[in-house]
Design a protein around this motif. Structure first.
Motif, PDB file in Angstrom:
ATOM      1  N   GLY A  29      -0.464  22.907  13.121  1.00  0.00           N
ATOM      2  CA  GLY A  29       0.653  22.196  12.501  1.00  0.00           C
ATOM      3  C   GLY A  29       0.526  20.691  12.660  1.00  0.00           C
ATOM      4  N   ARG A  30       0.121  20.264  13.837  1.00  0.00           N
ATOM      5  CA  ARG A  30      -0.065  18.825  14.090  1.00  0.00           C
ATOM      6  C   ARG A  30      -1.157  18.260  13.183  1.00  0.00           C
ATOM      7  NH1 ARG A  30      -0.483  14.313  13.832  1.00  0.00           N
ATOM      8  NH2 ARG A  30      -0.576  12.726  15.435  1.00  0.00           N
ATOM      9  N   TYR A  31      -2.243  19.000  13.061  1.00  0.00           N
ATOM     10  CA  TYR A  31      -3.328  18.583  12.184  1.00  0.00           C
ATOM     11  C   TYR A  31      -2.858  18.528  10.733  1.00  0.00           C
ATOM     12  CZ  TYR A  31      -7.803  18.607   9.753  1.00  0.00           C
ATOM     13  OH  TYR A  31      -8.848  18.302   8.921  1.00  0.00           O
ATOM     14  N   GLY A  32      -2.079  19.523  10.329  1.00  0.00           N
ATOM     15  CA  GLY A  32      -1.560  19.569   8.958  1.00  0.00           C
ATOM     16  C   GLY A  32      -0.680  18.379   8.627  1.00  0.00           C
ATOM     17  N   VAL A  33       0.198  18.013   9.559  1.00  0.00           N
ATOM     18  CA  VAL A  33       1.054  16.850   9.340  1.00  0.00           C
ATOM     19  C   VAL A  33       0.194  15.596   9.221  1.00  0.00           C
ATOM     20  CG1 VAL A  33       2.815  15.369  10.379  1.00  0.00           C
ATOM     21  CG2 VAL A  33       3.091  17.848  10.446  1.00  0.00           C
ATOM     22  N   GLY A  34      -0.789  15.473  10.083  1.00  0.00           N
ATOM     23  CA  GLY A  34      -1.684  14.311  10.023  1.00  0.00           C
ATOM     24  C   GLY A  34      -2.420  14.219   8.705  1.00  0.00           C
ATOM     25  N   MET A  35      -2.895  15.351   8.220  1.00  0.00           N
ATOM     26  CA  MET A  35      -3.618  15.356   6.947  1.00  0.00           C
ATOM     27  C   MET A  35      -2.678  15.070   5.780  1.00  0.00           C
ATOM     28  SD  MET A  35      -6.660  15.613   7.871  1.00  0.00           S
ATOM     29  CE  MET A  35      -7.403  15.684   6.256  1.00  0.00           C
TER      30      MET A  35
ATOM     31  N   LEU B 191       3.632  26.334  21.061  1.00  0.00           N
ATOM     32  CA  LEU B 191       3.682  25.646  19.773  1.00  0.00           C
ATOM     33  C   LEU B 191       4.053  24.175  19.927  1.00  0.00           C
ATOM     34  CD1 LEU B 191       4.800  27.034  16.458  1.00  0.00           C
ATOM     35  CD2 LEU B 191       5.708  24.830  17.116  1.00  0.00           C
ATOM     36  N   LEU B 192       5.171  23.896  20.566  1.00  0.00           N
ATOM     37  CA  LEU B 192       5.587  22.494  20.689  1.00  0.00           C
ATOM     38  C   LEU B 192       4.731  21.727  21.687  1.00  0.00           C
ATOM     39  CD1 LEU B 192       9.452  22.840  20.413  1.00  0.00           C
ATOM     40  CD2 LEU B 192       7.819  22.091  18.669  1.00  0.00           C
ATOM     41  N   GLY B 193       4.194  22.418  22.676  1.00  0.00           N
ATOM     42  CA  GLY B 193       3.292  21.760  23.618  1.00  0.00           C
ATOM     43  C   GLY B 193       2.036  21.244  22.939  1.00  0.00           C
ATOM     44  N   ALA B 194       1.562  21.984  21.958  1.00  0.00           N
ATOM     45  CA  ALA B 194       0.377  21.541  21.211  1.00  0.00           C
ATOM     46  C   ALA B 194       0.757  20.618  20.063  1.00  0.00           C
ATOM     47  CB  ALA B 194      -0.386  22.745  20.667  1.00  0.00           C
ATOM     48  N   PHE B 195       1.924  20.827  19.481  1.00  0.00           N
ATOM     49  CA  PHE B 195       2.381  20.002  18.367  1.00  0.00           C
ATOM     50  C   PHE B 195       2.644  18.577  18.841  1.00  0.00           C
ATOM     51  CE2 PHE B 195       5.735  18.814  15.185  1.00  0.00           C
ATOM     52  CZ  PHE B 195       4.950  18.914  14.057  1.00  0.00           C
ATOM     53  N   THR B 196       3.311  18.447  19.970  1.00  0.00           N
ATOM     54  CA  THR B 196       3.579  17.134  20.562  1.00  0.00           C
ATOM     55  C   THR B 196       3.988  17.293  22.012  1.00  0.00           C
ATOM     56  OG1 THR B 196       5.025  15.205  20.576  1.00  0.00           O
ATOM     57  CG2 THR B 196       5.937  17.198  19.636  1.00  0.00           C
ATOM     58  N   THR B 197       3.345  16.553  22.898  1.00  0.00           N
ATOM     59  CA  THR B 197       3.779  16.570  24.297  1.00  0.00           C
ATOM     60  C   THR B 197       4.924  15.599  24.514  1.00  0.00           C
ATOM     61  OG1 THR B 197       2.123  14.914  24.888  1.00  0.00           O
ATOM     62  CG2 THR B 197       1.530  17.229  25.194  1.00  0.00           C
ATOM     63  N   PHE B 198       5.194  14.763  23.547  1.00  0.00           N
ATOM     64  CA  PHE B 198       6.304  13.819  23.665  1.00  0.00           C
ATOM     65  C   PHE B 198       7.634  14.539  23.727  1.00  0.00           C
ATOM     66  CE2 PHE B 198       9.147  10.397  22.327  1.00  0.00           C
ATOM     67  CZ  PHE B 198       8.673   9.355  23.108  1.00  0.00           C
TER      68      PHE B 198
ATOM     69  N   VAL C 155       5.855  13.878  14.197  1.00  0.00           N
ATOM     70  CA  VAL C 155       5.729  15.063  15.054  1.00  0.00           C
ATOM     71  C   VAL C 155       6.482  14.868  16.364  1.00  0.00           C
ATOM     72  CG1 VAL C 155       3.565  15.877  14.033  1.00  0.00           C
ATOM     73  CG2 VAL C 155       3.486  14.438  16.054  1.00  0.00           C
ATOM     74  N   ASN C 156       6.530  13.642  16.879  1.00  0.00           N
ATOM     75  CA  ASN C 156       7.293  13.400  18.103  1.00  0.00           C
ATOM     76  C   ASN C 156       8.786  13.615  17.877  1.00  0.00           C
ATOM     77  OD1 ASN C 156       5.051  12.833  19.636  1.00  0.00           O
ATOM     78  ND2 ASN C 156       5.205  10.629  19.374  1.00  0.00           N
ATOM     79  N   ILE C 157       9.307  13.151  16.759  1.00  0.00           N
ATOM     80  CA  ILE C 157      10.729  13.327  16.454  1.00  0.00           C
ATOM     81  C   ILE C 157      11.042  14.805  16.196  1.00  0.00           C
ATOM     82  CG2 ILE C 157      12.552  12.815  14.785  1.00  0.00           C
ATOM     83  CD1 ILE C 157      11.144  10.058  14.399  1.00  0.00           C
ATOM     84  N   VAL C 158      10.266  15.435  15.329  1.00  0.00           N
ATOM     85  CA  VAL C 158      10.505  16.839  14.997  1.00  0.00           C
ATOM     86  C   VAL C 158      10.334  17.724  16.233  1.00  0.00           C
ATOM     87  CG1 VAL C 158       9.629  18.799  13.650  1.00  0.00           C
ATOM     88  CG2 VAL C 158       9.932  16.577  12.561  1.00  0.00           C
ATOM     89  N   GLY C 159       9.278  17.486  16.987  1.00  0.00           N
ATOM     90  CA  GLY C 159       9.039  18.282  18.188  1.00  0.00           C
ATOM     91  C   GLY C 159      10.143  18.114  19.219  1.00  0.00           C
ATOM     92  N   SER C 160      10.635  16.901  19.395  1.00  0.00           N
ATOM     93  CA  SER C 160      11.727  16.650  20.336  1.00  0.00           C
ATOM     94  C   SER C 160      12.996  17.355  19.887  1.00  0.00           C
ATOM     95  CB  SER C 160      11.983  15.150  20.471  1.00  0.00           C
ATOM     96  OG  SER C 160      10.856  14.509  21.034  1.00  0.00           O
ATOM     97  N   PHE C 161      13.293  17.296  18.595  1.00  0.00           N
ATOM     98  CA  PHE C 161      14.466  17.977  18.052  1.00  0.00           C
ATOM     99  C   PHE C 161      14.369  19.490  18.249  1.00  0.00           C
ATOM    100  CE2 PHE C 161      16.593  20.106  14.486  1.00  0.00           C
ATOM    101  CZ  PHE C 161      17.899  19.670  14.679  1.00  0.00           C
ATOM    102  N   LEU C 162      13.218  20.047  17.903  1.00  0.00           N
ATOM    103  CA  LEU C 162      13.034  21.499  18.032  1.00  0.00           C
ATOM    104  C   LEU C 162      13.089  21.945  19.493  1.00  0.00           C
ATOM    105  CD1 LEU C 162      10.269  22.144  15.342  1.00  0.00           C
ATOM    106  CD2 LEU C 162      12.725  22.663  15.194  1.00  0.00           C
ATOM    107  N   LEU C 163      12.519  21.160  20.391  1.00  0.00           N
ATOM    108  CA  LEU C 163      12.577  21.517  21.806  1.00  0.00           C
ATOM    109  C   LEU C 163      14.023  21.477  22.306  1.00  0.00           C
ATOM    110  CD1 LEU C 163      10.863  22.440  24.179  1.00  0.00           C
ATOM    111  CD2 LEU C 163      10.680  20.053  24.863  1.00  0.00           C
ATOM    112  N   GLY C 164      14.790  20.508  21.833  1.00  0.00           N
ATOM    113  CA  GLY C 164      16.207  20.461  22.179  1.00  0.00           C
ATOM    114  C   GLY C 164      16.941  21.709  21.710  1.00  0.00           C
ATOM    115  N   LEU C 165      16.660  22.157  20.478  1.00  0.00           N
ATOM    116  CA  LEU C 165      17.263  23.389  19.966  1.00  0.00           C
ATOM    117  C   LEU C 165      16.853  24.600  20.801  1.00  0.00           C
ATOM    118  CD1 LEU C 165      16.922  23.084  16.078  1.00  0.00           C
ATOM    119  CD2 LEU C 165      18.993  22.833  17.462  1.00  0.00           C
TER     120      LEU C 165
END
Length: 125
Positions: free
Chosen positions: A17-23, A71-78, A39-49
């Motif tokens: 997913g992270r690669y896909g967003v980058g591409m 999933l979120l650990g690989a998508f963004t560690t932020f 990815v940092n914003i989306v990942g932070s939001f999803l982790l909060g949920l």
């Protein structure tokens, strides 16, 4: 052993997913790293949920391992960093929260600079 499989599966999905967003944002990110920001914003939001779902007993352990850790650990560690700062602040540990922000910012950027300094600059010919 099963827990590692959940994390690995989630990690594979998050990395893809992270690669896909980058591409997808390749042409947009030439002027500013919007893909990383996104990815940092989306990942932070999803982790909060996910954390809220877990607190309301709506998320099982395997789902946490799959989505939260993998999933979120690989998508963004932020996202994990952001959650830790919020949890510290919510507990009233404002000094620890601020220290966590400052240390991560200064030391991680410093680590990148140090790593880059270890390699000589290529000489143009």
């Amino acid at each position: 052993m099963t827990s590692y499989l959940w994390v690995a599966l989630g990690g594979a999905l998050g990395a893809a997913g992270r690669y896909g967003v980058g591409m997808a944002l390749l042409n947009v990110t030439k002027a500013f790293p919007f893909a990383t920001l996104l990815v940092n914003i989306v990942g932070s939001f999803l982790l909060g949920l996910l954390v809220m779902s877990q607190q309301h007993q709506q998320l099982g352990d395997n789902h946490w391992l799959l989505f939260g850790v993998g999933l979120l650990g690989a998508f963004t560690t932020f996202s994990a960093f952001s959650l830790e700062v919020v949890l510290l602040a919510n507990q009233g540990d404002w000094l620890k929260a601020l220290l966590h922000v400052l240390l991560n910012l200064v030391l991680c950027i410093g680590a990148v600079l140090l790593a880059m300094a270890l390699y000589p600059t290529p000489q143009s010919t």
